[in-house]
Design an enzyme around this catalytic site. Structure first.
Site, PDB file in Angstrom:
ATOM      1  N   LYS A 229     -17.735  20.371  13.504  1.00 37.13           N
ATOM      2  CA  LYS A 229     -16.369  20.130  13.167  1.00 37.13           C
ATOM      3  C   LYS A 229     -15.193  19.736  14.294  1.00 37.13           C
ATOM      4  O   LYS A 229     -15.468  19.934  15.476  1.00 37.13           O
ATOM      5  CB  LYS A 229     -15.611  21.709  12.784  1.00 37.13           C
ATOM      6  CG  LYS A 229     -14.242  21.524  12.316  1.00 37.13           C
ATOM      7  CD  LYS A 229     -13.756  23.034  11.790  1.00 37.13           C
ATOM      8  CE  LYS A 229     -12.391  23.020  11.344  1.00 37.13           C
ATOM      9  NZ  LYS A 229     -12.044  24.309  10.613  1.00 37.13           N
ATOM     10  N   HIS A 294     -19.577  32.799   6.408  1.00 36.99           N
ATOM     11  CA  HIS A 294     -18.771  32.804   7.723  1.00 36.99           C
ATOM     12  C   HIS A 294     -18.516  34.393   8.280  1.00 36.99           C
ATOM     13  O   HIS A 294     -18.013  34.281   9.318  1.00 36.99           O
ATOM     14  CB  HIS A 294     -17.174  32.417   7.190  1.00 36.99           C
ATOM     15  CG  HIS A 294     -16.872  31.378   8.396  1.00 36.99           C
ATOM     16  ND1 HIS A 294     -17.389  30.037   8.591  1.00 36.99           N
ATOM     17  CD2 HIS A 294     -15.518  31.298   9.028  1.00 36.99           C
ATOM     18  CE1 HIS A 294     -16.492  29.621   9.585  1.00 36.99           C
ATOM     19  NE2 HIS A 294     -15.595  30.227  10.104  1.00 36.99           N
ATOM     20  N   HIS A 320     -14.261  26.221  19.419  1.00 41.34           N
ATOM     21  CA  HIS A 320     -13.034  26.259  19.157  1.00 41.34           C
ATOM     22  C   HIS A 320     -12.232  25.370  20.070  1.00 41.34           C
ATOM     23  O   HIS A 320     -12.610  25.849  21.299  1.00 41.34           O
ATOM     24  CB  HIS A 320     -12.363  27.780  19.236  1.00 41.34           C
ATOM     25  CG  HIS A 320     -12.768  28.703  17.994  1.00 41.34           C
ATOM     26  ND1 HIS A 320     -12.849  29.947  18.241  1.00 41.34           N
ATOM     27  CD2 HIS A 320     -13.355  28.281  17.035  1.00 41.34           C
ATOM     28  CE1 HIS A 320     -13.197  30.554  17.093  1.00 41.34           C
ATOM     29  NE2 HIS A 320     -13.472  29.559  16.607  1.00 41.34           N
ATOM     30  N   TYR A 329     -10.253  37.323  17.722  1.00 46.11           N
ATOM     31  CA  TYR A 329     -11.438  38.490  17.596  1.00 46.11           C
ATOM     32  C   TYR A 329     -11.136  39.731  18.429  1.00 46.11           C
ATOM     33  O   TYR A 329     -11.686  40.770  18.324  1.00 46.11           O
ATOM     34  CB  TYR A 329     -12.483  37.836  18.142  1.00 46.11           C
ATOM     35  CG  TYR A 329     -13.198  36.940  17.059  1.00 46.11           C
ATOM     36  CD1 TYR A 329     -13.686  37.085  15.851  1.00 46.11           C
ATOM     37  CD2 TYR A 329     -13.348  35.501  17.565  1.00 46.11           C
ATOM     38  CE1 TYR A 329     -14.078  36.083  15.080  1.00 46.11           C
ATOM     39  CE2 TYR A 329     -13.611  34.322  16.725  1.00 46.11           C
ATOM     40  CZ  TYR A 329     -14.183  34.885  15.229  1.00 46.11           C
ATOM     41  OH  TYR A 329     -14.287  33.961  14.573  1.00 46.11           O
TER      42      TYR A 329
END
Length: 347
Positions: A229, A294, A320, A329
Site C-alpha cells: 500500500k 483484516h 503505517h 492500537y
C-alpha cells in the site's frame, strides 16, 4: 411479500440482486426471468441489469444512472491523469466510480458550473438521504478534491470542500485463544498457511496474495513485501515456527510464480476464496464474531503491543506512514486496563 433489490457488481458486470426470505412462489417467478442466477456467496438471486428489470423491482431507471457525455469524457481524462501519476488500479477504480456518482447527480449541469454549494447539496440530498456511511462520503470528497485540482476551468474552491466528521472506530481484535482456534481449524496446509502468515506478519490480504517465493528470506528470517500500500516496500519478521510451516508447505505445493497460487499454476490465489477460508474456520470453531482477514492484522498489532513491543517497531512492521495510525492500537490493548482496580471492589 417482503423483498429488497439493489444493483451489485458480479464478476465485473452490473446485476440486480433480489433479497428475500425463502419463498417458493417468488423463486419460481425469478427463475422465469432470462439470465436469473443464484449466488451462494451473496446469498441472493441476481438478474441482468436492464431497464425492464429495474422497473419490475422498483430501482432507479438506467437513464438516471448514466452521466452526461461531458462527464464521461472528464472521468476518462481523470483516469488518464491518475494513471500518469502511477496511482494503483484499485485507487483509480474507486476514485472514478466515486466521481461518477457525484457527476450523475449533476448530469444536467456543466462540470465547470459545479460549485462548493453543490457538494453540500449532494451530501444532504444523496449521501444522507440514502443513509450512506461517513467513510463512503469521505471517499467521494477525496475523489472530488482530486478531480477539481486537475481541471482548469472551475468555480470549485478545492480547499473549502469539507470532509465529514470521522467516527473514532476502534479496530476489531480477537484474543490469542480465538486466533489459535482459527489457525488450527483447517487441516489443509495451504489454507492454514495463508491464515497463519497473515496473522504472524500482520499482512494485508493483497500483500499475502502478491508474495512470491523469492520474497522469503529464510537466512535472515524476514519477509519482503514489495510495492504494498502506498507503493512502499517493507520487511517484516518471520517467525521460526512459520518458516518451518513454509518449508513443509513448499515441499507439497511447489509454487512457481506466486507463493500461494490458485487452481491455475502461475496465477495468484483468489481474494474471495481466501475470505471464504476464514469464514469456514469461524464456522468450524463456532466463533460468532463477524471477523474478517483484516481482524487478523489488527490482532497481530494489538498482541505485539501487549507483549511490550515498541510502538515505533509496530508502525514499521505494519507499514503505517503516520504513527497516529498505529497509536489506535493503544486504545484496544487491554494489558494496562485489566490491571486497574475498580473502586467497586473496595465497597
Amino acid at each position: 411479500m417482503n423483498w429488497t433489490a439493489k444493483v451489485i457488481q458480479h464478476k465485473g458486470e452490473n446485476r440486480i440482486a433480489v433479497y428475500f426470505e425463502k419463498n417458493a412462489d417468488l423463486i419460481a417467478r425469478i427463475k422465469k426471468i432470462d439470465g436469473a442466477r443464484w449466488s451462494q456467496q451473496k446469498m441472493a438471486w441476481h438478474i441482468p441489469d436492464t431497464e425492464e428489470n429495474r422497473v419490475r423491482f422498483k430501482i432507479t431507471p438506467l437513464s438516471d444512472t448514466i452521466p452526461s457525455e461531458e462527464a464521461i469524457l472528464q472521468i476518462e481524462k481523470f483516469k488518464q491523469w491518475m494513471r500518469s501519476k502511477r496511482y494503483s488500479e484499485s485507487t483509480i477504480i474507486t476514485y472514478s466510480e466515486a466521481l461518477k456518482s457525484f457527476l450523475i447527480f449533476y448530469r444536467k449541469k456543466a462540470v465547470a458550473e459545479i460549485t462548493n454549494e453543490d457538494v453540500i447539496i449532494y451530501n444532504n440530498e444523496y449521501i444522507l438521504k440514502n443513509n450512506l456511511s461517513a467513510s463512503y462520503q469521505n471517499q467521494i470528497v477525496n475523489a472530488i478534491k482530486l478531480f477539481f485540482q486537475t481541471i482548469r476551468e472551475t468555480k470549485m474552491l478545492v480547499d473549502k470542500i469539507h470532509r465529514p466528521k470521522r467516527a473514532k472506530v476502534l479496530p476489531n481484535v480477537l484474543s490469542k485463544e480465538e486466533i489459535k482456534l482459527i489457525l488450527n481449524a483447517h487441516s489443509n496446509i495451504k489454507h492454514k498457511m495463508m491464515l497463519s502468515l497473515i496473522y504472524s506478519c500482520g499482512l494485508r490480504c493483497g500483500e499475502l496474495l502478491a508474495l512470491e517465493p523469492v520474497h522469503i528470506d529464510s537466512k535472515r528470517n524476514l519477509i519482503l513485501l514489495k510495492n504494498s500500500k502506498g507503493k512502499k516496500d517493507r520487511i517484516a519478521p518471520l517467525s521460526p515456527k512459520i518458516l518451518e510451516m513454509l518449508r513443509e508447505y513448499y515441499k507439497i505445493h511447489k509454487p512457481t510464480t506466486y507463493l500461494f497460487e490458485g487452481q491455475i499454476k502461475g496465477q495468484p490465489y483468489d481474494a474471495r476464496s481466501l475470505q471464504l477460508i476464514l469464514k469456514q474456520a469461524l464456522q468450524k470453531t463456532e466463533i460468532t464474531k463477524p471477523a474478517t482477514l483484516h481482524w487478523l492484522r489488527h490482532s497481530f498489532a494489538t498482541h505485539l503491543l501487549e507483549s511490550g513491543t515498541d510502538l515505533r517497531y509496530i508502525q514499521e512492521i505494519l507499514g503505517h506512514s503516520s504513527s497516529k495510525t498505529t497509536e489506535i492500537y493503544t486504545h484496544v490493548s487491554t494489558k494496562s486496563i485489566q490491571q486497574i482496580k475498580s473502586p467497586f471492589d473496595d465497597l
